[in-house]
Design a protein around this motif. Structure first.
Motif, short mmCIF file in Angstrom:
data_model
loop_
_atom_site.label_atom_id
_atom_site.label_comp_id
_atom_site.label_asym_id
_atom_site.label_seq_id
_atom_site.Cartn_x
_atom_site.Cartn_y
_atom_site.Cartn_z
N VAL A 194 2.65 10.04 -9.89
CA VAL A 194 1.76 10.37 -10.92
C VAL A 194 1.31 11.78 -10.99
O VAL A 194 1.21 12.47 -11.91
CB VAL A 194 0.87 9.21 -11.01
CG1 VAL A 194 -0.31 9.73 -12.01
CG2 VAL A 194 1.56 8.07 -11.36
N ALA A 195 0.69 12.24 -9.79
CA ALA A 195 0.20 13.39 -9.41
C ALA A 195 1.07 14.47 -9.92
O ALA A 195 0.80 15.50 -10.58
CB ALA A 195 -0.38 13.73 -8.01
N GLU A 233 3.32 6.12 -2.76
CA GLU A 233 4.40 6.56 -3.59
C GLU A 233 4.03 6.91 -4.99
O GLU A 233 4.40 8.08 -5.53
CB GLU A 233 5.54 5.77 -3.20
CG GLU A 233 6.72 6.54 -3.75
CD GLU A 233 8.03 5.76 -3.50
OE1 GLU A 233 7.92 4.43 -3.71
OE2 GLU A 233 9.10 6.32 -3.01
N GLU A 234 3.64 5.86 -5.71
CA GLU A 234 3.60 6.01 -7.09
C GLU A 234 2.29 7.00 -7.26
O GLU A 234 2.54 7.62 -8.29
CB GLU A 234 3.20 4.81 -7.74
CG GLU A 234 2.79 4.80 -9.07
CD GLU A 234 3.19 3.20 -9.87
OE1 GLU A 234 3.23 3.11 -10.91
OE2 GLU A 234 3.21 2.22 -8.99
N THR A 249 15.10 3.89 -10.43
CA THR A 249 15.57 4.17 -9.18
C THR A 249 15.58 3.10 -8.14
O THR A 249 16.41 3.28 -7.20
CB THR A 249 15.09 5.73 -8.84
OG1 THR A 249 13.70 5.56 -8.57
CG2 THR A 249 15.63 6.66 -9.88
N GLY A 250 14.59 2.36 -8.30
CA GLY A 250 14.34 1.16 -7.29
C GLY A 250 13.97 1.80 -5.97
O GLY A 250 13.13 2.64 -5.82
N ALA A 251 14.73 1.45 -4.91
CA ALA A 251 14.16 1.92 -3.59
C ALA A 251 15.19 3.02 -3.17
O ALA A 251 15.07 3.68 -2.00
CB ALA A 251 14.47 0.72 -2.50
N ASP A 252 15.72 3.70 -4.10
CA ASP A 252 16.85 5.04 -3.77
C ASP A 252 15.76 6.36 -3.93
O ASP A 252 15.63 6.95 -4.97
CB ASP A 252 17.91 5.08 -4.71
CG ASP A 252 18.92 6.18 -4.58
OD1 ASP A 252 18.46 6.96 -3.78
OD2 ASP A 252 20.20 6.21 -4.88
N THR A 276 0.84 -1.18 0.08
CA THR A 276 0.08 0.06 -0.01
C THR A 276 0.98 1.13 -0.16
O THR A 276 0.70 2.17 -0.65
CB THR A 276 -0.98 0.12 1.26
OG1 THR A 276 -1.59 -1.24 1.33
CG2 THR A 276 -1.85 1.13 1.33
N LEU A 277 1.85 1.17 0.59
CA LEU A 277 3.08 2.37 1.03
C LEU A 277 3.41 2.53 -0.58
O LEU A 277 3.44 3.81 -0.86
CB LEU A 277 3.81 1.91 1.94
CG LEU A 277 5.24 3.15 2.11
CD1 LEU A 277 4.28 4.54 2.62
CD2 LEU A 277 5.95 2.56 3.00
#
Length: 266
Positions: free
Chosen positions: A15-16, A10-11, A37-40, A5-6
């Motif tokens: 997008v916004a 974030e996505e 970027t993965g988790a960076d 969910t987190l």
């Protein structure tokens, strides 16, 4: 909150932000930036800020998609346009395994590389005046292909004269006065030499038409991309160079290609 969910939150926020910056394909761009970027989080924020400032997504990723393949691009390099698929289609139709193919004004090398991949065994040469573009092209073209730095045919090995089966180019064809009306992504982040075709947009195309006959093999063809409204004038230019000239247009892609054939003498 579950981690899935987190990630979704974030996505959605990304997008916004992209949509607010005017990105038409915000969802697709967000997914690509997240994958890059993965988790960076720091890297993601840096790339997102640059995208919001108007940098092309392809420059941020370091690659562009063309004909189902990744093409190396870098800041300041012309991003291949999907409409150039018509140019590749025509080149593939004329080329045969073993053909000598030359991609002038090659930029990232996307067009020549696509032709080589789709035809198979060709002798591919590509050239561009911009060293940064040439560096990208050398990463894009297949092993054995040669990429040269120089102004049009000045860059080509002289032993190609009279041997080229297919010479293709997507030259700059925007009239000088029209560059200012292009989207900021293009006019601010791509080389002027890849956009500005002179007062009527056909300055470089004229040079290509004049030089082509000396390089073409008997029955060889030169394929030149232009805008639809330039087709008649461009065809006349190619015919004036002594080649049998025709023009083709794809309405769906809004793509136009002028074909000039060096007819073999009986």
């Amino acid at each position: 909150m579950p981690s899935g969910t987190l990630a979704g939150v974030e996505e959605a926020a990304l997008v916004a932000r992209l949509r607010a910056a005017g990105c038409v394909f915000a969802e697709e761009e967000a997914a690509l930036l997240l994958a890059e970027t993965g988790a960076d989080a720091e890297a993601l924020e840096a790339l997102t800020a640059r995208r919001e400032a108007g940098e092309p997504l392809e420059h941020l990723l370091g690659w562009a998609e063309f004909r189902g393949r990744r093409v190396a691009v870098a800041p300041g390099v012309f991003v291949p346009r999907q409409r150039s698929g018509l140019l590749v289609d025509r080149a593939v139709a004329y080329a045969r395994p073993g053909a000598v193919v030359v991609d002038l004004c090659c930029g990232s090398g996307a067009l020549g590389a696509a032709v080589a991949a789709e035809v198979g065994d060709v002798e591919l040469h590509a050239a561009d005046v911009d060293p940064v573009s040439v560096a990208c092209a050398r990463r894009t073209v297949p092993p054995g292909a040669r990429v040269h730095v120089g102004d049009l045919d000045d860059a080509l090995p002289t032993d190609l004269r009279g041997r080229v089966d297919v010479l293709l180019a997507s030259p700059p064809y925007v009239p000088t006065d029209g560059v200012a009306t292009m989207p900021p992504e293009a006019r601010e982040h791509e080389p002027r030499t890849a956009l500005d075709g002179g007062p009527d947009g056909l300055g470089v195309l004229r040079r290509l038409a004049v030089l082509a006959p000396a390089w073409l093999a008997p029955d060889g063809v030169v394929l030149l991309e232009c805008a639809a409204h330039q087709a008649d004038a461009a065809r006349d230019v190619v015919a004036g160079a002594g080649l049998h000239a025709t023009a083709e247009h794809d309405d769906e892609a809004d793509a136009t290609v002028v074909v000039g054939r060096r007819e073999a003498r009986a």
